[in-house]
Every structure is written in C-alpha cells, then in structure tokens.
Design a protein around this motif. Structure first.
Motif, short mmCIF file in Angstrom:
data_model
loop_
_atom_site.label_atom_id
_atom_site.label_comp_id
_atom_site.label_asym_id
_atom_site.label_seq_id
_atom_site.Cartn_x
_atom_site.Cartn_y
_atom_site.Cartn_z
N TYR A 1 0.80 -1.21 0.00
CA TYR A 1 0.00 0.00 0.00
C TYR A 1 0.84 1.27 0.00
CZ TYR A 1 -4.00 -2.98 1.08
OH TYR A 1 -4.98 -3.94 1.04
N LEU A 2 1.86 1.32 0.85
CA LEU A 2 2.54 2.59 1.09
C LEU A 2 3.69 2.89 0.15
CD1 LEU A 2 2.52 2.89 4.98
CD2 LEU A 2 0.78 3.50 3.29
N ARG A 3 4.37 1.87 -0.35
CA ARG A 3 5.53 2.15 -1.19
C ARG A 3 5.19 3.03 -2.38
NH1 ARG A 3 10.36 0.12 -1.06
NH2 ARG A 3 9.69 -1.62 0.27
N PRO A 4 4.14 2.72 -3.17
CA PRO A 4 3.85 3.59 -4.33
C PRO A 4 3.42 4.99 -3.92
CG PRO A 4 2.13 1.93 -4.06
CD PRO A 4 3.24 1.55 -3.14
N LEU A 5 2.84 5.14 -2.74
CA LEU A 5 2.41 6.47 -2.29
C LEU A 5 3.59 7.30 -1.82
CD1 LEU A 5 -0.87 5.57 -0.37
CD2 LEU A 5 -0.48 5.95 -2.82
N VAL A 6 4.53 6.66 -1.13
CA VAL A 6 5.74 7.37 -0.68
C VAL A 6 6.60 7.73 -1.88
CG1 VAL A 6 7.86 7.11 0.65
CG2 VAL A 6 5.69 6.33 1.62
N ASP A 7 6.64 6.85 -2.87
CA ASP A 7 7.47 7.12 -4.04
C ASP A 7 6.92 8.25 -4.90
OD1 ASP A 7 9.18 5.11 -3.30
OD2 ASP A 7 8.43 3.62 -4.75
N ASN A 8 5.64 8.58 -4.76
CA ASN A 8 5.05 9.65 -5.56
C ASN A 8 4.20 10.53 -4.64
OD1 ASN A 8 3.77 11.31 -7.46
ND2 ASN A 8 3.72 9.68 -8.99
N ALA A 9 4.87 11.32 -3.82
CA ALA A 9 4.19 12.11 -2.80
C ALA A 9 3.23 13.13 -3.41
CB ALA A 9 5.21 12.81 -1.91
N ALA A 10 3.61 13.77 -4.50
CA ALA A 10 2.75 14.81 -5.10
C ALA A 10 1.42 14.21 -5.53
CB ALA A 10 3.46 15.45 -6.28
N ARG A 11 1.46 13.03 -6.13
CA ARG A 11 0.25 12.36 -6.57
C ARG A 11 -0.63 11.99 -5.37
NH1 ARG A 11 0.42 6.31 -8.92
NH2 ARG A 11 0.65 6.02 -6.68
N THR A 12 0.02 11.49 -4.31
CA THR A 12 -0.70 11.11 -3.11
C THR A 12 -1.39 12.31 -2.47
OG1 THR A 12 0.94 9.37 -2.73
CG2 THR A 12 -0.47 9.99 -0.86
N HIS A 13 -0.67 13.43 -2.40
CA HIS A 13 -1.25 14.64 -1.82
C HIS A 13 -2.42 15.13 -2.67
CE1 HIS A 13 2.81 15.49 0.32
NE2 HIS A 13 2.01 14.76 1.07
N ALA A 14 -2.31 15.01 -3.98
CA ALA A 14 -3.40 15.45 -4.86
C ALA A 14 -4.67 14.64 -4.59
CB ALA A 14 -2.98 15.31 -6.32
N TYR A 15 -4.52 13.34 -4.34
CA TYR A 15 -5.70 12.52 -4.04
C TYR A 15 -6.37 13.01 -2.76
CZ TYR A 15 -8.74 8.52 -3.30
OH TYR A 15 -9.84 7.73 -3.11
N ALA A 16 -5.58 13.24 -1.72
CA ALA A 16 -6.15 13.69 -0.45
C ALA A 16 -6.83 15.04 -0.59
CB ALA A 16 -5.05 13.76 0.62
N ILE A 17 -6.20 15.96 -1.29
CA ILE A 17 -6.77 17.29 -1.48
C ILE A 17 -8.08 17.20 -2.26
CG2 ILE A 17 -6.42 19.54 -2.60
CD1 ILE A 17 -3.38 19.12 -1.99
N GLY A 18 -8.18 16.24 -3.16
CA GLY A 18 -9.39 16.05 -3.95
C GLY A 18 -10.60 15.63 -3.13
N LEU A 19 -10.37 15.23 -1.88
CA LEU A 19 -11.47 14.84 -1.00
C LEU A 19 -11.99 15.99 -0.15
CD1 LEU A 19 -10.00 11.43 0.27
CD2 LEU A 19 -11.54 11.82 -1.67
N ASP A 20 -11.43 17.19 -0.33
CA ASP A 20 -11.75 18.32 0.54
C ASP A 20 -12.97 19.10 0.07
OD1 ASP A 20 -11.56 20.08 2.63
OD2 ASP A 20 -10.05 21.34 1.67
N SER A 21 -14.06 18.40 -0.18
CA SER A 21 -15.35 19.04 -0.45
C SER A 21 -16.40 17.96 -0.38
CB SER A 21 -15.37 19.71 -1.84
OG SER A 21 -15.30 18.73 -2.86
N ASN A 22 -17.64 18.36 -0.25
CA ASN A 22 -18.71 17.37 -0.22
C ASN A 22 -19.06 16.99 -1.66
OD1 ASN A 22 -20.90 15.73 0.14
ND2 ASN A 22 -21.96 17.07 1.55
#
Length: 325
Positions: A231-252
């Motif tokens: 789970y975590l290796r691909p997310l750590v290897d591409n932090a910008a992409r991971t952050h974009a996913y989380a930010i995309g959840l910041d609305s209803n």
C-alpha cells in the motif's frame, strides 16, 4: 499533530484471513506463493496477476479473477485493489471480478496533468469498463471508494446491476471531520513525509495505535509487513500524486445526489462495522433510506473502517445473496 487526531483518523489496512486452499490455488496459477502454514495470500500472486489498461486517464492497474457478468471492487484511501484479494478469490466462481487501483493510488500510472478527484475517478472507471468490454457491473465499495460508487451510480445508473456499500462517505458526512488533518497536511506537502513514510519505514509503528492500524482495524496484528509495503511504497514514491488525491477529497462531492439515488432501481445493501470512528454512526441508516431499492443494513459488531479486508467471507456471503447466486 495531536495523538488524538491521529487516532481519530486511523488510516490503514490489514492482512486478509481467508481460505488457505483457495489462496494456494490462485498463487500457483499466478506465479506467487503462500507461505507454508499460512492462510494469507502472498503479495507476489497479486503482483503477478496485475494488468494495465491504457485509457485517456493513464495506464490503469487492475487485477481480474473469474468470468461471466462483471463485478467492480472499489478501494479506499490509502489502499489499492489489494484490499479485495480475499473477496475476489471467494467470488470469482460467480463473477468476472475486477479490482482497479484508483487514480492517484496504488500502481495506476496517471496521465500527465490528469486530475484525481472523485469525479475524475468516475470518468476513468467508465472509460476502463468500455475498454474491457464491460457494459454493466455489480459495484462493491469501501471508504472513499464508496463515494465514487455513489457518483458512478448517479452518472451511469444503467450500468449498475447492484450496489454493496461498506463503511464510506454519505451526503450527510462527506468528507468526515476526521479526515481534515490529512487534507491539511497534504495541502502543506507534509502528509507523506510525516505520516506515510515513517509508517512504511517502521512496520511496528504502522501497526501501533498511532499508525495505520490504530482504531481503523479490528485486529491489532494488522497490517502485515507485506501489506504495508504493497500500500505505502507507491504512495511514498510519488508524494505529489498522493497529496493530490487527499486534497481532492476536501469538499462534499456527494452534495445533491440524494434525489438521483432515490430514483435508482439497482438493489443496494449496506454493510457497516460498528467500531468505525471515522464515519458517522448515522450514515448506515441514512444510506439505507436513500436508495430506491434498498435491501437494508447489516451491522458487523466491533468491526472498523477497513473490515472488508479482514472479513472477506462476510463480503462474499452478502454479495452472493445480493446477486442471487
């Protein structure tokens, strides 16, 4: 970051306990293996079975199992399709089971400039199904994947035969307040370095109350070492992409979907772990009352957010009943 906030968020995943005989059959066919005496699928089998399909949104990683009518399994954050390995093995006799990795998570390769919001996920899934020759699906979803499933059902009601939702967003709880620390850290570019990277480096920390296990998994020995890496290796290897996913959840993202969901004529079943402290306790009854062909709620006593990975037999039992097989 306060320890209380970390515990409330409790992002994580777990190793699956499932039928050892079936696991060995898949592992042998896929080039992977199951450790002697173990009843958990080896990650090598999943990696060997992974395919990529090129779409307008990028190269979408997915694993398929079985044949016949298709069932689409949607994972949550920060997991990937590996979450559903136990369910796929149990249900592959009844469906062509497809478990993709969402845009921004797992092993999917996102096209340059492509967004990774829930709305983007819906468009990607429709494109993926078209390219796989799939007209309609039984949807099974967890966590943020549940929000995507609801949006997919609104956008493509004719492509949904049935809907099995586990603990996930609802219009009255989207995003859940417990996700705010993650979104805030992602906006600052710190979520991966301060949370995910330490958890990947220290598996004991990942399994601690302050890590991926915490309050979101039913069994304290989860997640396994290989699940943490998967789970975590691909997310750590591409932090910008991971952050974009989380930010995309910041609305209803589910605002205004209730009326459309009420019009849906696909049978819908809600499965809800009562130990989940991330999503609202009011959500399962709300969801059961929203869908036009609701089949009610089943509560799983004490189970936490990512329980579908820990209890694939229960997922399979309910899916077969919903599908009539």
């Amino acid at each position: 970051m306060q320890r209380r906030d970390i515990l409330k968020l409790g992002l994580g995943m777990a190793a699956v306990a499932w039928a050892g005989g079936a696991g060995r059959t898949w592992a042998a066919a896929s080039g992977g293996s199951v450790a002697a005496g173990a009843d958990t699928l080896d990650a090598a089998a999943w990696n060997a079975a992974r395919q990529w399909t090129r779409t307008a949104f990028g190269r979408i990683a997915h694993v398929e199992r079985g044949g016949g009518p298709a069932a689409l399994f949607l994972h949550g954050f920060p997991l990937n399709g590996f979450q559903w390995r136990g369910a796929l093995e149990r249900l592959s006799a009844h469906r062509r089971c497809i478990a993709p990795d969402m845009l921004g998570l797992g092993y999917t390769e996102v096209a340059e400039g492509q967004g990774v919001t829930p709305a983007d996920q819906v468009r990607m899934l429709a494109d993926l199904l078209d390219r796989l020759g799939v007209e309609n699906v039984d949807l099974v979803a967890n966590d943020s994947g549940g929000a995507v499933a609801q949006l997919f059902a609104v956008a493509h009601p004719a492509r949904v035969r049935s809907l099995l939702l586990t603990n996930c967003d609802a219009e009255i709880d989207c995003p859940p307040p417990a996700l705010k620390p993650v979104i805030d850290l992602a906006r600052e570019g710190r979520f991966v370095s301060e949370w995910l990277a330490p958890w990947q480096a220290d598996h004991a920390l990942a399994r601690s109350p302050q890590g991926l296990g915490g309050m979101t998994f039913t069994h304290p020995h989860n997640p396994s070492d290989e699940a943490i890496d998967m789970y975590l290796r691909p997310l750590v290897d591409n932090a910008a992409r991971t952050h974009a996913y989380a930010i995309g959840l910041d609305s209803n993202v589910l605002a205004g979907v209730e009326a459309a969901l009420k019009q849906g004529r696909y049978p819908t079943r809600i499965l809800w772990g009562t130990g989940d402290d991330i999503f609202s306790k009011a959500s399962p009854d709300y969801l059961a009352g929203v869908f036009g062909d609701s089949r009610g709620v089943r509560r799983i006593d004490g189970a936490k957010l990512f329980w579908p990975e820990e209890f694939p037999d229960l997922v399979a039992e309910e899916a077969r009943r919903l599908w009539g097989v």
